[in-house]
Design an enzyme around this catalytic site. Structure first.
Site, PDB file in Angstrom:
ATOM      1  N   CYS A   9       0.804  -1.229   0.000  1.00 11.05           N
ATOM      2  CA  CYS A   9       0.000   0.000   0.000  1.00 11.05           C
ATOM      3  C   CYS A   9       0.833   1.275   0.000  1.00 11.05           C
ATOM      4  O   CYS A   9       0.463   2.272  -0.622  1.00 11.05           O
ATOM      5  CB  CYS A   9      -0.930   0.009   1.207  1.00 11.05           C
TER       6      CYS A   9
ATOM      7  N   ASP B  35      -3.272  -3.229   7.647  1.00 12.17           N
ATOM      8  CA  ASP B  35      -4.492  -3.915   8.070  1.00 12.17           C
ATOM      9  C   ASP B  35      -4.561  -5.310   7.467  1.00 12.17           C
ATOM     10  O   ASP B  35      -4.929  -6.280   8.139  1.00 12.17           O
ATOM     11  CB  ASP B  35      -5.720  -3.117   7.622  1.00 12.17           C
TER      12      ASP B  35
ATOM     13  N   CYS C  81      -1.978   3.134   3.104  1.00  7.77           N
ATOM     14  CA  CYS C  81      -2.900   2.241   3.800  1.00  7.77           C
ATOM     15  C   CYS C  81      -3.864   3.023   4.698  1.00  7.77           C
ATOM     16  O   CYS C  81      -3.593   4.148   5.106  1.00  7.77           O
ATOM     17  CB  CYS C  81      -2.119   1.208   4.612  1.00  7.77           C
TER      18      CYS C  81
ATOM     19  N   LYS D 129      -5.277   3.816   7.706  1.00  3.46           N
ATOM     20  CA  LYS D 129      -5.252   4.788   8.804  1.00  3.46           C
ATOM     21  C   LYS D 129      -4.275   5.918   8.555  1.00  3.46           C
ATOM     22  O   LYS D 129      -4.314   6.941   9.246  1.00  3.46           O
ATOM     23  CB  LYS D 129      -4.907   4.092  10.134  1.00  3.46           C
TER      24      LYS D 129
ATOM     25  N   CYS E  72      -5.243  -1.556  -1.298  1.00  2.55           N
ATOM     26  CA  CYS E  72      -6.238  -2.562  -1.659  1.00  2.55           C
ATOM     27  C   CYS E  72      -7.255  -2.019  -2.665  1.00  2.55           C
ATOM     28  O   CYS E  72      -7.788  -0.926  -2.506  1.00  2.55           O
ATOM     29  CB  CYS E  72      -6.948  -3.064  -0.418  1.00  2.55           C
TER      30      CYS E  72
ATOM     31  N   GLU F 289     -10.546  -4.531  12.947  1.00  2.00           N
ATOM     32  CA  GLU F 289     -11.362  -4.876  11.782  1.00  2.00           C
ATOM     33  C   GLU F 289     -11.541  -6.390  11.740  1.00  2.00           C
ATOM     34  O   GLU F 289     -10.675  -7.130  12.192  1.00  2.00           O
ATOM     35  CB  GLU F 289     -10.685  -4.423  10.490  1.00  2.00           C
TER      36      GLU F 289
ATOM     37  N   SER G  16     -13.575  -4.053   7.824  1.00  2.00           N
ATOM     38  CA  SER G  16     -12.841  -3.562   6.668  1.00  2.00           C
ATOM     39  C   SER G  16     -13.831  -3.001   5.664  1.00  2.00           C
ATOM     40  O   SER G  16     -15.007  -3.374   5.632  1.00  2.00           O
ATOM     41  CB  SER G  16     -12.060  -4.710   6.032  1.00  2.00           C
TER      42      SER G  16
END
Length: 575
Positions: free
Chosen positions: A63, A95, A136, A138, A208, A458, A484
């Site tokens: 990511c 994550d 990613c 956060k 993602c 998550e 998620s």
């Protein structure tokens, strides 16, 4: 456009009044300049505005993997526009890699650490502006929270989505791998198929690929105005991303010249626009947590009820995974975020007068949309996939302060079933993989909230395993944890108050009947009030999992999910 500018109390960003002058100008600051000369900066460099490049690059995931390269381009843009860039690093937690483990508890906590570290370095080094590079999940809200606190001319630049993987004639995302785990456990695919899906799902750098949390928040940053419109939707490996990064470096210098700061842009209308983008794209429930947290930093009144109100009036226009057919790369090819903004503007669903970092309004940015002929990702104006967005807030005696569910339109809207209660995610996952969950059940996973986890894990592993096992249309899930952006099905998260605070979810017992009624916006435990009162009197708060370190501090200071799971201080519980 009449963009609001920095207040008089903050001072105009003029050549004679820059934060960096305090640390670099005058005879008494010779030691500071000497130190920076040792780092390779010239006398001329130190006379220019100093721009901090906050980089969340890390090698633990695809990511954020391209952010080192993008940082170089951003710095070139800053220099070309007359500034001096100084790059610094903060953290990121994957994550996808940590999902389903104790490590996942670090994810939401990392949002606060990222915000704190950007604020600390920005205040300590007295930067005149910030460009934050994110990837990613956060890292996006964490960086936004940091620049909102600093409130110097700033922007947020997303590294971009990953390209889709390919196997057996279909596109893959990381969610396909998680669902394959459930399918494998149920005997629906064999070892070879699972290994092939694993090998092909993630072909390179980028976050993602569906409208999961990273792409949801990247889009929200464009709609809220902190990212240049169209910049975040360019994929990570697209050659155009380098030029996007270079322009970001030039743009922050323009913001400095105009004295435009993050809090000037992030008005209530801007937040409502961002919520509408989440609803119209079938975005992640995590946006509720993150936009609430950002609003607090911006000084904007935003309530969990606002999400339901905006989603109810905002149709679903983007046919994106996990509920739809396409990935973020397809959205980019179809016309990108500008095209979605144009759809919403054409229907009068967002405020086109809102300011953006480009110096133009959101409407002016959307006017440049170019739709690819024949594209099927974004529906035509007036012909949405669904008349309302997917973000729904449910209350009831099981969630007095609210819970969050995301629906795509094909899910059932009513479920009544017996509770299967688990006090941690791992126990629930074991039960699913062992085939101990039956159609009609309501999984209750508790003590996974902001305080109880701590960190509000998550549960993509859980939800994907349910779908993979063929139970996605017959099983519901209720948790004080979160999901998620890849989650699909009747899954209720963010239940508040959480179990660790003595919320009603802590009082549920195996076999209790739970009723979920989406149309009525309710989730209820179907037992007499007298029995609920009796159980509450007998409940005892469990000992915290962590008494020290960052997890212990977080558990002691974190607020409820319905407030964004932000950190408080003993004397300022409203922060």
């Amino acid at each position: 456009m009449n963009i609001p500018r920095g207040t008089e109390d903050e001072g105009a960003m003029t050549d004679g009044n820059l934060p960096s002058h305090t640390i670099l100008r005058g005879p008494s600051r010779a030691p500071a300049r000497a130190m920076l000369r040792g780092a390779g900066y010239s006398e001329e460099d130190l006379r220019k505005p100093i721009i901090g490049i906050a980089n969340t690059w890390i090698e633990t995931m695809p990511c954020n993997l391209n952010l080192r390269r993008l940082a170089k381009q951003v710095k070139d843009g800053v220099r070309a526009a007359g500034g001096t860039p100084m790059e610094f690093n903060t953290i990121a937690i994957s994550d996808g890699v940590t999902m389903g483990t104790e490590g996942m508890k670090a994810s939401l906590i990392s949002r606060e650490v990222i915000a704190d570290s950007i604020e600390l370095v920005g205040r300590g080094q007295m930067f005149d502006g910030i460009v934050a590079l994110v990837g990613c999940d956060k890292t996006i809200p964490g960086a936004a929270m940091g620049v909102l606190r600093l409130n110097v001319p700033s922007l947020v630049l997303y590294g971009g989505t990953i390209m889709p993987g390919h196997y057996a004639g279909r596109d893959l995302t990381i969610v396909d791998v998680f669902e394959a785990v459930g399918a494998h456990a149920a005997g629906r695919i064999d070892d070879e198929q699972l290994a092939a899906i694993e090998a092909h799902a993630c072909p390179g750098a980028g976050a993602c690929g569906g409208q999961f949390t990273a792409n949801t928040m990247a889009m929200a940053m464009e709609f809220i105005g902190l990212s240049p419109m169209g910049s975040n939707s360019v994929p990570a490996i697209d050659p155009a991303k380098d030029e996007v990064a270079r322009r970001a470096g030039e743009l922050v210098m323009q913001l400095l010249d105009m004295n435009v700061r993050p809090r000037d842009i992030t008005t209530k209308s801007a937040f409502v626009n961002a919520i509408a983008s989440v609803a119209a794209s079938g975005g992640s429930t995590n946006a509720v947590l993150h936009l609430l947290a950002m609003a607090r930093e911006a000084g904007v009144e935003l309530d969990i009820a606002d999400f339901d109100a905006v989603s109810t009036r905002t149709p679903l226009y983007a046919d994106l995974k996990p509920g739809g057919r396409f990935v973020a790369y397809d959205l980019y090819q179809a016309g990108g975020t500008r095209l979605l903004a144009k759809r919403l503007l054409d229907q009068g669903l967002i405020d086109g007068s809102a300011a953006t970092t480009s110096g133009r309004t959101l409407a002016q940015e959307a006017a440049e949309a170019r739709e690819t002929p024949g594209q099927e990702v974004i529906r035509p104006a007036g012909e949405p996939l669904k008349e309302t967005g997917g973000l729904i807030i449910l209350h009831g005696n099981l969630a007095p302060q609210g819970s969050v569910v995301k629906l795509f339109g094909y899910e059932r809207l009513f479920h009544r079933g017996p509770a299967r209660v688990f006090d941690c995610e791992e126990d629930a996952m074991d039960a699913i993989l062992a085939g101990h969950i039956a159609a009609g059940d309501v999984l209750v996973i508790r003590y996974e909230g902001p305080r109880g986890g701590p960190g509000m894990r998550e549960m993509l592993g859980i939800t994907a395993a349910i779908v993979g096992a063929g139970l996605g249309e017959s099983v519901a899930l209720v948790t004080d944890g979160r999901f998620s952006g890849g989650t699909r099905g009747l899954m209720l998260g963010h239940v508040a108050p959480e179990a660790a605070r003595g919320g009603p979810i802590a009082l549920v017992k195996d076999g209790d009947t739970i009723v979920i009624d989406v149309d009525s916006r309710r989730v209820d435990l179907d037992i007499p009030d007298t029995e609920l009162t009796r159980r509450r009197a007998a409940w005892q708060e469990p000992a915290p999992h962590y008494k020290g370190g960052v997890f212990g501090r977080y558990a002691a200071l974190v607020s409820s999910a319905h407030e964004g799971a932000v950190l408080t201080t003993p004397d300022r519980q409203d922060l």
